[in-house]
Design a protein around this motif. Structure first.
Motif, PDB file in Angstrom:
ATOM      1  N   ARG A 144       0.863  -1.255  -0.039  1.00  0.00           N
ATOM      2  CA  ARG A 144       0.037   0.061  -0.229  1.00  0.00           C
ATOM      3  C   ARG A 144       1.046   1.312   0.035  1.00  0.00           C
ATOM      4  O   ARG A 144       1.770   1.203   0.802  1.00  0.00           O
ATOM      5  N   ILE A 145       0.934   2.070  -0.947  1.00  0.00           N
ATOM      6  CA  ILE A 145       1.407   3.395  -1.035  1.00  0.00           C
ATOM      7  C   ILE A 145       0.531   4.408  -0.928  1.00  0.00           C
ATOM      8  O   ILE A 145      -0.585   4.427  -1.369  1.00  0.00           O
ATOM      9  N   THR A 146       0.680   5.493  -0.029  1.00  0.00           N
ATOM     10  CA  THR A 146      -0.397   6.565   0.010  1.00  0.00           C
ATOM     11  C   THR A 146       0.015   7.611  -1.267  1.00  0.00           C
ATOM     12  O   THR A 146       0.976   7.415  -1.945  1.00  0.00           O
ATOM     13  N   LEU A 147      -1.093   8.431  -1.437  1.00  0.00           N
ATOM     14  CA  LEU A 147      -1.045   9.282  -2.495  1.00  0.00           C
ATOM     15  C   LEU A 147       0.034  10.169  -2.402  1.00  0.00           C
ATOM     16  O   LEU A 147       1.166  10.592  -3.149  1.00  0.00           O
ATOM     17  N   GLY A 148       0.499  10.602  -1.197  1.00  0.00           N
ATOM     18  CA  GLY A 148       1.383  11.703  -0.818  1.00  0.00           C
ATOM     19  C   GLY A 148       2.947  10.976  -1.354  1.00  0.00           C
ATOM     20  O   GLY A 148       3.752  11.648  -1.688  1.00  0.00           O
ATOM     21  N   GLN A 149       2.846   9.532  -1.079  1.00  0.00           N
ATOM     22  CA  GLN A 149       4.266   8.852  -1.448  1.00  0.00           C
ATOM     23  C   GLN A 149       4.333   8.891  -2.967  1.00  0.00           C
ATOM     24  O   GLN A 149       5.524   8.953  -3.531  1.00  0.00           O
ATOM     25  N   VAL A 150       3.186   8.682  -3.984  1.00  0.00           N
ATOM     26  CA  VAL A 150       3.380   8.284  -4.898  1.00  0.00           C
ATOM     27  C   VAL A 150       4.193   9.534  -5.972  1.00  0.00           C
ATOM     28  O   VAL A 150       4.739   9.151  -7.051  1.00  0.00           O
ATOM     29  N   ASN A 151       3.962  10.710  -5.473  1.00  0.00           N
ATOM     30  CA  ASN A 151       4.376  11.843  -6.415  1.00  0.00           C
ATOM     31  C   ASN A 151       5.943  12.350  -5.614  1.00  0.00           C
ATOM     32  O   ASN A 151       6.165  13.334  -5.974  1.00  0.00           O
ATOM     33  N   GLN A 152       6.517  11.800  -4.815  1.00  0.00           N
ATOM     34  CA  GLN A 152       7.687  11.909  -4.344  1.00  0.00           C
ATOM     35  C   GLN A 152       8.936  11.492  -5.409  1.00  0.00           C
ATOM     36  O   GLN A 152       8.841  10.619  -6.025  1.00  0.00           O
ATOM     37  N   MET A 153       9.827  12.462  -5.737  1.00  0.00           N
ATOM     38  CA  MET A 153      10.785  12.353  -6.590  1.00  0.00           C
ATOM     39  C   MET A 153      12.195  12.385  -5.950  1.00  0.00           C
ATOM     40  O   MET A 153      12.349  12.999  -4.897  1.00  0.00           O
ATOM     41  N   ARG A 154      13.216  11.624  -6.383  1.00  0.00           N
ATOM     42  CA  ARG A 154      14.405  11.525  -5.871  1.00  0.00           C
ATOM     43  C   ARG A 154      15.483  12.365  -6.689  1.00  0.00           C
ATOM     44  O   ARG A 154      15.547  11.836  -7.882  1.00  0.00           O
ATOM     45  N   PRO A 155      16.031  13.597  -6.559  1.00  0.00           N
ATOM     46  CA  PRO A 155      16.986  14.228  -7.504  1.00  0.00           C
ATOM     47  C   PRO A 155      18.154  13.419  -7.358  1.00  0.00           C
ATOM     48  O   PRO A 155      18.827  12.819  -6.270  1.00  0.00           O
ATOM     49  N   ARG A 156      18.830  13.310  -8.402  1.00  0.00           N
ATOM     50  CA  ARG A 156      20.198  12.992  -8.631  1.00  0.00           C
ATOM     51  C   ARG A 156      21.103  13.933  -7.989  1.00  0.00           C
ATOM     52  O   ARG A 156      20.955  15.130  -7.798  1.00  0.00           O
ATOM     53  N   LEU A 157      22.238  13.605  -7.256  1.00  0.00           N
ATOM     54  CA  LEU A 157      23.044  14.438  -6.476  1.00  0.00           C
ATOM     55  C   LEU A 157      23.505  15.720  -7.177  1.00  0.00           C
ATOM     56  O   LEU A 157      23.145  16.629  -6.036  1.00  0.00           O
ATOM     57  N   PRO A 158      23.690  15.985  -8.183  1.00  0.00           N
ATOM     58  CA  PRO A 158      24.162  17.549  -8.723  1.00  0.00           C
ATOM     59  C   PRO A 158      22.832  18.352  -8.251  1.00  0.00           C
ATOM     60  O   PRO A 158      23.023  19.491  -8.041  1.00  0.00           O
ATOM     61  N   LEU A 159      21.641  17.757  -8.516  1.00  0.00           N
ATOM     62  CA  LEU A 159      20.377  18.422  -8.616  1.00  0.00           C
ATOM     63  C   LEU A 159      20.129  18.854  -7.158  1.00  0.00           C
ATOM     64  O   LEU A 159      19.685  19.752  -6.430  1.00  0.00           O
ATOM     65  N   LEU A 160      20.478  17.532  -6.381  1.00  0.00           N
ATOM     66  CA  LEU A 160      20.161  17.629  -4.871  1.00  0.00           C
ATOM     67  C   LEU A 160      20.820  18.808  -4.236  1.00  0.00           C
ATOM     68  O   LEU A 160      20.507  19.657  -3.347  1.00  0.00           O
ATOM     69  N   LYS A 161      22.063  18.871  -4.529  1.00  0.00           N
ATOM     70  CA  LYS A 161      23.082  19.955  -4.198  1.00  0.00           C
ATOM     71  C   LYS A 161      22.563  21.317  -4.152  1.00  0.00           C
ATOM     72  O   LYS A 161      22.583  22.255  -3.331  1.00  0.00           O
ATOM     73  N   ILE A 162      21.991  21.585  -5.381  1.00  0.00           N
ATOM     74  CA  ILE A 162      21.314  22.746  -5.871  1.00  0.00           C
ATOM     75  C   ILE A 162      20.253  22.893  -4.771  1.00  0.00           C
ATOM     76  O   ILE A 162      20.166  24.164  -4.285  1.00  0.00           O
ATOM     77  N   LEU A 163      19.212  22.080  -4.725  1.00  0.00           N
ATOM     78  CA  LEU A 163      18.371  22.294  -3.927  1.00  0.00           C
ATOM     79  C   LEU A 163      18.579  22.529  -2.400  1.00  0.00           C
ATOM     80  O   LEU A 163      18.137  23.421  -1.800  1.00  0.00           O
ATOM     81  N   GLN A 164      19.510  21.860  -1.915  1.00  0.00           N
ATOM     82  CA  GLN A 164      19.918  21.908  -0.639  1.00  0.00           C
ATOM     83  C   GLN A 164      20.527  23.520  -0.450  1.00  0.00           C
ATOM     84  O   GLN A 164      20.366  24.186   0.782  1.00  0.00           O
ATOM     85  N   ALA A 165      21.216  24.009  -1.397  1.00  0.00           N
ATOM     86  CA  ALA A 165      21.963  25.193  -1.257  1.00  0.00           C
ATOM     87  C   ALA A 165      20.858  26.366  -1.201  1.00  0.00           C
ATOM     88  O   ALA A 165      20.956  27.297  -0.767  1.00  0.00           O
ATOM     89  N   ALA A 166      19.452  26.094  -1.709  1.00  0.00           N
ATOM     90  CA  ALA A 166      18.349  26.857  -1.476  1.00  0.00           C
ATOM     91  C   ALA A 166      17.669  26.482  -0.362  1.00  0.00           C
ATOM     92  O   ALA A 166      16.438  27.098  -0.210  1.00  0.00           O
ATOM     93  N   GLY A 167      18.168  25.714   0.544  1.00  0.00           N
ATOM     94  CA  GLY A 167      17.382  25.330   1.769  1.00  0.00           C
ATOM     95  C   GLY A 167      16.688  24.155   1.915  1.00  0.00           C
ATOM     96  O   GLY A 167      15.934  23.902   2.920  1.00  0.00           O
TER      97      GLY A 167
END
Ligand SMILES: C[C@@H](c1ccc(Cl)cc1)n1cnc(-c2ccccc2)c1-c1c(C(=O)NCCN2CCN(C3CCCCC3)CC2)[nH]c2cc(Cl)ccc12
Length: 100
Positions: A7-30
């Motif tokens: 069972r996955i909830t609706l909230g889970q189904v639209n979660q995305m995992r950024p690759r590391l270079p994008l994750l670093k940019i998002l983390q730089a923005a908080g």
């Protein structure tokens, strides 16, 4: 079989995992954590552009990202926020579904 269907909830189904270079940019923005909705990714990318002052102060729809990690990811020196297609192409390459 149905009884052990995971069972996955609706909230889970639209979660995305950024690759590391994008994750670093998002983390730089908080951004905190490692999975985000598309809306959250766009919010943090917007914050990143603001914080790094990558937009033109006079023509505020123009983003000059050459020389910044964002430009590396997009493969662009600049783009207009009025044409989101290069950003969506980059996200297709740098986001994977986090469901399960
Ligand atoms: C419609 C939306 C958008 C969203 C996605 C895309 Cl692919 C294009 C366009 N948008 C419209 N202008 C911007 C924008 C413009 C300049 C600087 C920062 C953001 C955005 C972007 C947002 C955002 O979350 N936008 C919230 C409201 N924005 C209004 C503009 N505001 C600033 C405009 C410059 C002067 C200071 C306020 C910031 C809040 N996230 C983005 C991420 C990227 Cl990779 C590129 C652009 C944006």
């Amino acid at each position: 079989a149905a009884e052990n269907a995971c069972r996955i909830t609706l909230g889970q189904v639209n979660q995305m995992r950024p690759r590391l270079p994008l994750l670093k940019i998002l983390q730089a923005a908080g951004a905190q954590g490692e999975t985000f909705t598309l809306k959250e990714v766009m919010h943090y990318l917007g914050q990143y552009i603001m914080v790094r002052q990558l937009y033109d102060k006079r023509q505020q729809h123009m983003v000059y990202c050459g020389g910044d990690q964002l430009g590396e990811l997009l493969g662009l020196e600049s783009f207009s926020v009025k044409d989101p297609s290069p950003v969506y192409d980059m996200l297709k390459r740098n986001l994977t579904s986090a469901a399960m």
